[in-house]
Design a protein around this motif. Structure first.
Motif, PDB file in Angstrom:
ATOM      1  N   PHE A  94       7.450  -2.473  18.084  1.00 50.89           N
ATOM      2  CA  PHE A  94       7.072  -1.092  17.772  1.00 50.89           C
ATOM      3  C   PHE A  94       7.018  -0.829  16.277  1.00 50.89           C
ATOM      4  N   TRP A  95       7.736  -1.603  15.486  1.00 48.37           N
ATOM      5  CA  TRP A  95       7.722  -1.398  14.039  1.00 48.37           C
ATOM      6  C   TRP A  95       6.397  -1.822  13.397  1.00 48.37           C
ATOM      7  N   GLU A  96       5.544  -2.470  14.179  1.00 48.90           N
ATOM      8  CA  GLU A  96       4.263  -2.949  13.643  1.00 48.90           C
ATOM      9  C   GLU A  96       3.090  -2.016  13.966  1.00 48.90           C
ATOM     10  N   THR A  97       3.317  -0.892  14.646  1.00 49.07           N
ATOM     11  CA  THR A  97       2.194  -0.100  15.142  1.00 49.07           C
ATOM     12  C   THR A  97       2.113   1.298  14.540  1.00 49.07           C
ATOM     13  N   GLY A  98       2.889   1.593  13.520  1.00 44.18           N
ATOM     14  CA  GLY A  98       2.844   2.916  12.904  1.00 44.18           C
ATOM     15  C   GLY A  98       1.487   3.208  12.286  1.00 44.18           C
ATOM     16  N   GLY A  99       0.896   4.334  12.677  1.00 40.85           N
ATOM     17  CA  GLY A  99      -0.443   4.659  12.202  1.00 40.85           C
ATOM     18  C   GLY A  99      -0.515   4.862  10.704  1.00 40.85           C
ATOM     19  N   ARG A 100       0.461   5.581  10.139  1.00 43.22           N
ATOM     20  CA  ARG A 100       0.435   5.815   8.684  1.00 43.22           C
ATOM     21  C   ARG A 100       0.572   4.502   7.924  1.00 43.22           C
ATOM     22  N   TYR A 101       1.424   3.615   8.428  1.00 45.40           N
ATOM     23  CA  TYR A 101       1.599   2.328   7.761  1.00 45.40           C
ATOM     24  C   TYR A 101       0.273   1.571   7.707  1.00 45.40           C
ATOM     25  N   HIS A 102      -0.459   1.585   8.808  1.00 50.94           N
ATOM     26  CA  HIS A 102      -1.711   0.822   8.850  1.00 50.94           C
ATOM     27  C   HIS A 102      -2.824   1.480   8.052  1.00 50.94           C
ATOM     28  N   SER A 103      -2.701   2.746   7.753  1.00 53.74           N
ATOM     29  CA  SER A 103      -3.720   3.398   6.926  1.00 53.74           C
ATOM     30  C   SER A 103      -3.425   3.260   5.438  1.00 53.74           C
ATOM     31  N   LEU A 104      -2.170   2.990   5.079  1.00 52.61           N
ATOM     32  CA  LEU A 104      -1.771   2.978   3.666  1.00 52.61           C
ATOM     33  C   LEU A 104      -1.649   1.588   3.068  1.00 52.61           C
ATOM     34  N   ASN A 105      -1.695   0.549   3.878  1.00 56.71           N
ATOM     35  CA  ASN A 105      -1.356  -0.777   3.361  1.00 56.71           C
ATOM     36  C   ASN A 105      -2.428  -1.830   3.591  1.00 56.71           C
ATOM     37  N   LEU A 106      -3.682  -1.392   3.677  1.00 53.03           N
ATOM     38  CA  LEU A 106      -4.771  -2.351   3.824  1.00 53.03           C
ATOM     39  C   LEU A 106      -4.822  -3.287   2.617  1.00 53.03           C
ATOM     40  N   ASN A 107      -5.167  -4.547   2.879  1.00 58.25           N
ATOM     41  CA  ASN A 107      -5.372  -5.557   1.827  1.00 58.25           C
ATOM     42  C   ASN A 107      -4.104  -5.903   1.041  1.00 58.25           C
ATOM     43  N   LYS A 108      -2.954  -5.539   1.557  1.00 59.71           N
ATOM     44  CA  LYS A 108      -1.710  -5.885   0.866  1.00 59.71           C
ATOM     45  C   LYS A 108      -1.069  -7.097   1.531  1.00 59.71           C
ATOM     46  N   LYS A 109      -0.115  -7.687   0.812  1.00 60.46           N
ATOM     47  CA  LYS A 109       0.700  -8.760   1.371  1.00 60.46           C
ATOM     48  C   LYS A 109       2.125  -8.236   1.539  1.00 60.46           C
ATOM     49  N   ASN A 110       2.823  -8.763   2.529  1.00 65.50           N
ATOM     50  CA  ASN A 110       4.165  -8.279   2.829  1.00 65.50           C
ATOM     51  C   ASN A 110       5.150  -9.434   2.887  1.00 65.50           C
ATOM     52  N   ILE A 111       6.220  -9.293   2.120  1.00 67.17           N
ATOM     53  CA  ILE A 111       7.337 -10.224   2.239  1.00 67.17           C
ATOM     54  C   ILE A 111       8.605  -9.408   2.451  1.00 67.17           C
ATOM     55  N   THR A 112       9.597 -10.048   3.033  1.00 61.25           N
ATOM     56  CA  THR A 112      10.899  -9.411   3.223  1.00 61.25           C
ATOM     57  C   THR A 112      11.935 -10.137   2.378  1.00 61.25           C
ATOM     58  N   LEU A 113      12.767  -9.370   1.715  1.00 58.02           N
ATOM     59  CA  LEU A 113      13.864  -9.940   0.922  1.00 58.02           C
ATOM     60  C   LEU A 113      15.068  -9.028   1.010  1.00 58.02           C
ATOM     61  N   ASP A 114      16.217  -9.606   1.186  1.00 55.19           N
ATOM     62  CA  ASP A 114      17.475  -8.863   1.146  1.00 55.19           C
ATOM     63  C   ASP A 114      18.107  -9.096  -0.224  1.00 55.19           C
ATOM     64  N   LEU A 115      18.091  -8.075  -1.070  1.00 49.50           N
ATOM     65  CA  LEU A 115      18.590  -8.223  -2.439  1.00 49.50           C
ATOM     66  C   LEU A 115      20.110  -8.151  -2.529  1.00 49.50           C
ATOM     67  N   THR A 116      20.766  -7.984  -1.392  1.00 51.10           N
ATOM     68  CA  THR A 116      22.234  -8.079  -1.401  1.00 51.10           C
ATOM     69  C   THR A 116      22.697  -9.508  -1.147  1.00 51.10           C
TER      70      THR A 116
END
Length: 416
Positions: free
Chosen positions: A24-46
């Motif tokens: 479900f975290w992958e289907t947010g409409g606003r997220y998909h309208s705001l992040n076209l052509n971007k790359k995504n990585i995850t990092l825990d800075l702690t």
């Protein structure tokens, strides 16, 4: 960049087709309208391993952008002086509600709070009503314009001098730029501007007028006698030009309430787009108020190829979504064609690509980051709940329906 235990808030609220899948975290409409052509990585800075990767990324980057409250980057040890130690010419962009100094610097707020504190809400609304908060995250939009200009200037400065700098912007400060006229009016004339609805302080007719049908409106702005004469001819009321209450700009404004009623008596009998085209032919500034469906299917925007069809990511349970229209860039350049639009990235989709291609790490090194908990492709500590949905009220659904119910051939119209 996201942390798997602190996801982008736009991932939640408006879910594609109003469904919650296992991811479900992958289907947010606003997220998909705001992040076209971007790359995504995850990092825990702690995590030490996450910090090491982040610091390596800083060393090969032009700009580090963050929008936390002032304490966060400092507590992580990544305020501007520390980033400079990693890369002396780095540019750091910090955006938050109230800036990094002043008595309110540690306060937190979102768009509605900034709307009010910037003074914007004091002039939006109707004279006899309450102030109205904008619904289009206006503060974020204004900040985006300013961020683009400021970062471009910082990059130009670094190109000339070889030096980076800290670009620090407050949402409140960028929004007050929209209040220049009311602020100057008070400083010079000691007048406090109040809500005036859609009326102008010296033009008339000037407003938004009801048209035929359900919730259809037309904006009209007559700013000179020539336009007024054209308006009177267009609606078949040529005698209004000689009426002492309406023949001069000043008298039209003094009798604006009566004039508004007369104008709406004409618009209420007309379809909003048809009325717009008629008035435009007579040189009268007029625009139909289009809803989202009308904008999406608008022939003018389609002719300009404003909307681009983008394949929705292959997410289990959402295979039926297929291609959906997204807004492309609103400008065109004769020498620089726009990049094709790509779907917004999934969580951690580019972890391996970015770290192997940009930092030269091996796939085995990246896998060790997963094992250490510094990287992930699924969120931590977030439960699936219907509270994450934001469905339309039932009566609104009955009134508006789905897009398919508006135009059964809308997919054919859009080329889907």
């Amino acid at each position: 960049m996201e942390a798997s235990n602190r996801l982008d808030v736009t991932r939640f609220g408006d879910h594609t087709d109003n469904q919650l899948t296992d991811k479900f975290w992958e289907t947010g409409g606003r997220y998909h309208s705001l992040n076209l052509n971007k790359k995504n990585i995850t990092l825990d800075l702690t995590q030490p391993e996450g910090r090491e990767v982040f610091e390596s990324l800083v060393k090969v980057s032009d700009i580090v952008a963050e929008q936390f409250s002032p304490r966060v980057m400092a507590n992580l040890g990544y305020d501007y002086p520390n980033l400079q130690k990693l890369k002396p010419d780095i540019i750091m962009l910090s955006v938050n509600a109230f800036g990094h100094d002043g008595p309110w610097k540690d306060y937190r707020a979102f768009g509605p709070g900034i709307d009010t504190l910037s003074g914007l809400t004091s002039v939006t609304g109707y004279p006899d009503g309450t102030p109205v908060i904008t619904s289009a995250t206006f503060t974020d939009i204004m900040a985006g314009f300013n961020v683009f200009i400021a970062c471009s200037a910082a990059l130009h400065f670094r190109k000339r001098t070889g030096k980076g700098q800290w670009v620090e912007l407050s949402l409140m400060g960028s929004t007050t730029f929209c209040l220049a006229e009311p602020i100057i009016d008070f400083s010079v004339n000691k007048r406090v501007k109040t809500c005036q609805g859609n009326q102008h302080h010296f033009y008339a007719p000037h407003g938004c007028y009801r048209c035929s049908g359900s919730d259809n409106w037309l904006a009209i702005a007559v700013t000179c006698d020539e336009q007024w004469h054209g308006f009177c001819q267009a609606i078949g009321k040529p005698t209004w030009v000689k009426d002492k209450k309406f023949r001069a700009s000043s008298s039209r404004w003094e009798n604006r309430d009566e004039l508004d009623r007369l104008v709406e008596a004409w618009t209420i009998t007309r379809e909003h787009r048809e009325a717009m085209h008629l008035l435009q032919k007579w040189g009268v500034p007029a625009g139909a108020v289009l809803n989202a469906k009308e904008v999406l299917l608008d022939g003018h925007l389609r002719a300009r190829e404003h909307f681009k069809l983008v394949q929705f990511p292959q997410i289990p349970g959402m295979e039926h979504v297929g291609k959906r229209p997204h807004m492309g860039l609103p400008w065109k350049m004769t020498k620089t064609p726009p990049m094709p639009l790509k779907a917004s990235p999934l969580l951690g989709e580019h972890n391996y690509q970015v770290l192997t291609e940009l930092l030269g790490m091996s796939p085995e090194d990246v896998s060790q980051l997963y094992e250490a908990g510094a990287m992930a492709e699924e969120p931590a500590g977030i439960e699936k709940s219907t509270s994450l949905l934001r469905p339309y009220p039932l009566d609104l659904l009955k009134e508006r329906g789905r897009l398919e119910d508006y135009d059964t051939d809308y997919k054919e119209i859009l080329g889907i």
